[in-house]
Scaffold this motif. Structure first.
Motif, mmCIF file in Angstrom:
data_model
loop_
_atom_site.group_PDB
_atom_site.id
_atom_site.type_symbol
_atom_site.label_atom_id
_atom_site.label_comp_id
_atom_site.label_asym_id
_atom_site.label_seq_id
_atom_site.Cartn_x
_atom_site.Cartn_y
_atom_site.Cartn_z
ATOM 1 N N TYR A 210 0.800 -1.216 0.000
ATOM 2 C CA TYR A 210 0.000 0.000 0.000
ATOM 3 C C TYR A 210 0.836 1.271 0.000
ATOM 4 O O TYR A 210 0.293 2.366 0.038
ATOM 5 C CB TYR A 210 -0.919 0.002 1.223
ATOM 6 C CG TYR A 210 -1.802 -1.219 1.321
ATOM 7 C CD1 TYR A 210 -2.429 -1.741 0.193
ATOM 8 C CD2 TYR A 210 -2.004 -1.856 2.532
ATOM 9 C CE1 TYR A 210 -3.229 -2.859 0.274
ATOM 10 C CE2 TYR A 210 -2.816 -2.986 2.632
ATOM 11 C CZ TYR A 210 -3.422 -3.482 1.499
ATOM 12 O OH TYR A 210 -4.220 -4.593 1.583
ATOM 13 N N GLU A 211 2.184 1.162 -0.040
ATOM 14 C CA GLU A 211 3.036 2.348 0.054
ATOM 15 C C GLU A 211 3.694 2.704 -1.274
ATOM 16 O O GLU A 211 4.532 3.593 -1.322
ATOM 17 C CB GLU A 211 4.112 2.118 1.124
ATOM 18 C CG GLU A 211 3.529 1.871 2.506
ATOM 19 C CD GLU A 211 4.615 1.592 3.534
ATOM 20 O OE1 GLU A 211 5.038 2.535 4.214
ATOM 21 O OE2 GLU A 211 5.027 0.418 3.659
ATOM 22 N N ASP A 212 3.340 1.965 -2.340
ATOM 23 C CA ASP A 212 3.866 2.256 -3.677
ATOM 24 C C ASP A 212 5.388 2.352 -3.666
ATOM 25 O O ASP A 212 5.979 3.395 -3.948
ATOM 26 C CB ASP A 212 3.257 3.550 -4.219
ATOM 27 C CG ASP A 212 3.572 3.736 -5.708
ATOM 28 O OD1 ASP A 212 3.915 2.725 -6.358
ATOM 29 O OD2 ASP A 212 3.482 4.866 -6.196
ATOM 30 N N SER A 213 6.020 1.225 -3.348
ATOM 31 C CA SER A 213 7.474 1.204 -3.249
ATOM 32 C C SER A 213 8.151 1.287 -4.618
ATOM 33 O O SER A 213 9.346 1.537 -4.711
ATOM 34 C CB SER A 213 7.925 -0.083 -2.550
ATOM 35 O OG SER A 213 7.573 -1.216 -3.327
ATOM 36 N N GLY A 214 7.396 1.067 -5.685
ATOM 37 C CA GLY A 214 7.969 1.107 -7.022
ATOM 38 C C GLY A 214 8.635 -0.186 -7.440
ATOM 39 O O GLY A 214 9.152 -0.300 -8.544
ATOM 40 N N ILE A 215 8.617 -1.178 -6.567
ATOM 41 C CA ILE A 215 9.242 -2.469 -6.856
ATOM 42 C C ILE A 215 8.228 -3.377 -7.549
ATOM 43 O O ILE A 215 7.064 -3.424 -7.174
ATOM 44 C CB ILE A 215 9.746 -3.133 -5.561
ATOM 45 C CG1 ILE A 215 10.855 -2.299 -4.931
ATOM 46 C CG2 ILE A 215 10.251 -4.557 -5.822
ATOM 47 C CD1 ILE A 215 11.323 -2.811 -3.589
ATOM 48 N N LYS A 216 8.685 -4.093 -8.556
ATOM 49 C CA LYS A 216 7.843 -5.110 -9.188
ATOM 50 C C LYS A 216 8.101 -6.422 -8.454
ATOM 51 O O LYS A 216 9.188 -6.983 -8.534
ATOM 52 C CB LYS A 216 8.162 -5.244 -10.677
ATOM 53 C CG LYS A 216 7.269 -6.255 -11.390
ATOM 54 C CD LYS A 216 7.503 -6.234 -12.876
ATOM 55 C CE LYS A 216 6.670 -7.287 -13.591
ATOM 56 N NZ LYS A 216 5.220 -7.108 -13.371
ATOM 57 N N TYR A 217 7.111 -6.885 -7.750
ATOM 58 C CA TYR A 217 7.269 -8.088 -6.935
ATOM 59 C C TYR A 217 6.986 -9.342 -7.752
ATOM 60 O O TYR A 217 6.277 -9.314 -8.759
ATOM 61 C CB TYR A 217 6.324 -8.037 -5.725
ATOM 62 C CG TYR A 217 6.588 -6.893 -4.791
ATOM 63 C CD1 TYR A 217 7.566 -6.972 -3.807
ATOM 64 C CD2 TYR A 217 5.847 -5.716 -4.892
ATOM 65 C CE1 TYR A 217 7.802 -5.912 -2.951
ATOM 66 C CE2 TYR A 217 6.071 -4.654 -4.033
ATOM 67 C CZ TYR A 217 7.048 -4.759 -3.073
ATOM 68 O OH TYR A 217 7.278 -3.713 -2.229
ATOM 69 N N LYS A 218 7.517 -10.440 -7.248
ATOM 70 C CA LYS A 218 7.325 -11.733 -7.893
ATOM 71 C C LYS A 218 6.823 -12.729 -6.853
ATOM 72 O O LYS A 218 7.451 -12.895 -5.797
ATOM 73 C CB LYS A 218 8.649 -12.216 -8.505
ATOM 74 C CG LYS A 218 8.575 -13.565 -9.213
ATOM 75 C CD LYS A 218 9.953 -13.932 -9.783
ATOM 76 C CE LYS A 218 9.928 -15.290 -10.458
ATOM 77 N NZ LYS A 218 11.286 -15.665 -10.950
ATOM 78 N N PHE A 219 5.708 -13.346 -7.136
ATOM 79 C CA PHE A 219 5.158 -14.378 -6.256
ATOM 80 C C PHE A 219 5.704 -15.725 -6.720
ATOM 81 O O PHE A 219 5.284 -16.254 -7.747
ATOM 82 C CB PHE A 219 3.628 -14.367 -6.318
ATOM 83 C CG PHE A 219 2.953 -15.152 -5.228
ATOM 84 C CD1 PHE A 219 2.603 -14.546 -4.041
ATOM 85 C CD2 PHE A 219 2.683 -16.499 -5.393
ATOM 86 C CE1 PHE A 219 1.972 -15.261 -3.029
ATOM 87 C CE2 PHE A 219 2.063 -17.224 -4.393
ATOM 88 C CZ PHE A 219 1.702 -16.603 -3.205
ATOM 89 N N GLU A 220 6.671 -16.225 -6.002
ATOM 90 C CA GLU A 220 7.408 -17.415 -6.444
ATOM 91 C C GLU A 220 6.932 -18.650 -5.692
ATOM 92 O O GLU A 220 7.152 -18.778 -4.485
ATOM 93 C CB GLU A 220 8.907 -17.211 -6.225
ATOM 94 C CG GLU A 220 9.758 -18.327 -6.806
ATOM 95 C CD GLU A 220 11.233 -18.031 -6.722
ATOM 96 O OE1 GLU A 220 12.013 -18.990 -6.634
ATOM 97 O OE2 GLU A 220 11.604 -16.836 -6.749
ATOM 98 N N ILE A 221 6.286 -19.561 -6.399
ATOM 99 C CA ILE A 221 5.825 -20.814 -5.801
ATOM 100 C C ILE A 221 6.947 -21.845 -5.894
ATOM 101 O O ILE A 221 7.423 -22.169 -6.982
ATOM 102 C CB ILE A 221 4.552 -21.315 -6.505
ATOM 103 C CG1 ILE A 221 3.416 -20.317 -6.272
ATOM 104 C CG2 ILE A 221 4.152 -22.698 -6.008
ATOM 105 C CD1 ILE A 221 2.142 -20.652 -6.959
#
Length: 437
Positions: A210-221
């Motif tokens: 919710y803080e708009d860090s600018g990072i593109k996250y990856k949900f890694e299973i």
């Protein structure tokens, strides 16, 4: 003088004085065992993930004890540990939210395929139909951490989920597979080849920041498998069941089928004309809520489960020539004029005047905090799953009116409905399904 309260009242001996009756002896099931089912196909991040749950086994699959287990972590786009200090977390109810939709085949015939909204189906069920104690205990294995205020970086639920995955930690979660056949008590006949196929949601849908860090996250299973329970029956009973199946031609599975639909409402609108969502028969009850279009599609900055009122004034459900409610509600959430839909939600869930259970959604949360979900009871016996309703062929449509124009980007209305249904298997294990919606 002693007398009976009513002449029809019968004599009975209390259990404390019953020295002759013994408990019945279970002789049908010889053994019950858990079993891990790995992926049948090669793992692909975007799916599909296929599992062969039975493979023509002689045992009987205990459908209601079918689970999916995930191990995952959240990284940056390069797969490295996120070092930014701003909080990020998996969304609520993550073990079920990972899956976008399921399909089920029995002996190569399709018996179940839901819309792309399985995460909403599971969230509605867990949020509305389980108590606070259940959410804080049993549902925690699914990655459920109760929110008090949606889309709030200071909320305890969000901080709890953020702690689970901070510093690159892996997390393991499990959730029961909530599809039609697994939501009823009868076991699956042996020698049935059941294939389960799952498709995952996007990384943007599954991660909150919710803080708009600018990072593109990856949900890694890192790992995914199913955990099932099988029953081995006594040979005599298994033979009798087979003979009965041949004699009666089929075995039936009566159940409540949960269907989820969604429709788009454009921006700057003051109404949403009638949207016909179900076209065959009347559902038992309906729940619905409004989310922003970008949250529905998937964005780090917003939870897909933030159901706000969005200035709604009236909701109407039309079916069988009947409109619910029968008069305009003239809601105004900003002024606190919204007691009626909250009461209708409690009545639809069977929680009004009930001191034994509660889903923990307070009136204040319903008004202001992202839990504005509307409930409509269409069947007079909607809460009694042991009864079927008379089939009433009809179209079911929903109309909405707003006090203020809908926001930029528009809204999605998520609709959860329950229907009576029967699934059957004939003696050759061919599935037979009645039309639901």
């Amino acid at each position: 003088m002693l007398c009976r309260l009513d002449a029809k009242s019968q004599d009975v001996i209390i259990d404390d004085l019953d020295f002759t009756t013994m408990p019945a002896t279970q002789s049908a099931v010889l053994a019950s065992k858990g079993k891990v089912i790995p992926l049948h196909n090669a793992f692909l991040k975007n799916g599909p993930w296929e599992f062969i749950l039975t493979a023509n086994s002689r045992n009987y699959l205990n459908l209601k004890r079918t689970w999916m287990v995930f191990t995952f972590k959240i990284t940056d786009a390069a797969g490295k540990t996120v070092t930014d200090k701003k909080l990020f977390a998996p969304i609520q109810n993550i073990a079920s939210s990972i899956v976008k939709n399921f399909s089920v085949h029995i002996n190569s015939q399709l018996v179940y395929h839901n819309s792309m909204n399985y995460a909403y189906k599971s969230y509605f069920e867990n949020l509305l139909m389980y108590s606070k104690e259940h959410k804080n205990s049993t549902l925690s294995i699914s990655g459920y951490a109760s929110d008090n205020n949606m889309d709030d970086k200071d909320d305890l639920g969000f901080k709890t989920r953020a702690g689970w995955v901070s510093s690159g930690k892996s997390m393991q979660v499990a959730a029961p597979i909530s599809i039609d056949l697994t939501n009823q008590p009868r076991v699956l006949l042996n020698n049935s080849n059941l294939k389960l196929t799952a498709y995952p949601n996007s990384d943007e849908f599954l991660i909150d920041n919710y803080e708009d860090s600018g990072i593109k996250y990856k949900f890694e299973i890192e790992d995914v498998y199913c955990y099932i329970n099988e029953m081995e029956l006594a040979d005599g009973l298994a033979n009798q069941l087979e003979a009965a199946l041949i004699e009666h031609k089929l075995f039936q599975y009566p159940l409540i089928s949960s269907q989820v639909r969604s429709f788009f409402i454009g921006e700057n609108r003051l109404d949403a004309p009638a949207n016909t969502l179900f076209t065959s028969k009347m559902p038992r009850r309906i729940f619905l809520g409004l989310v922003s279009a970008d949250a529905y599609s998937g964005t780090y900055a917003k939870s897909p489960f933030n159901f706000k009122p969005h200035g709604i004034r009236d909701i109407h459900i039309d079916y069988c020539g009947i409109t619910i409610p029968g008069r305009p509600m003239n809601l105004d959430f900003e002024k606190g004029k919204c007691v009626e839909p909250y009461l209708m939600l409690l009545e639809t869930l069977g929680l009004a005047r009930n001191n034994t259970s509660c889903n923990s959604i307070s009136f204040d949360q319903f008004k202001n905090n992202g839990f504005t979900i509307f409930g409509f009871e269409l069947s007079p016996s909607a809460l009694d799953s042991s009864l079927f309703e008379l089939v009433k062929p009809t179209n079911v449509s929903i109309r909405l009116d707003f006090n203020t124009p809908t926001p930029t980007g528009g809204l999605y209305c998520i609709v959860y409905a329950e229907f009576d249904q029967i699934v059957a298997l004939d003696y050759q294990r061919n599935p037979i399904i009645d039309t639901v919606v």
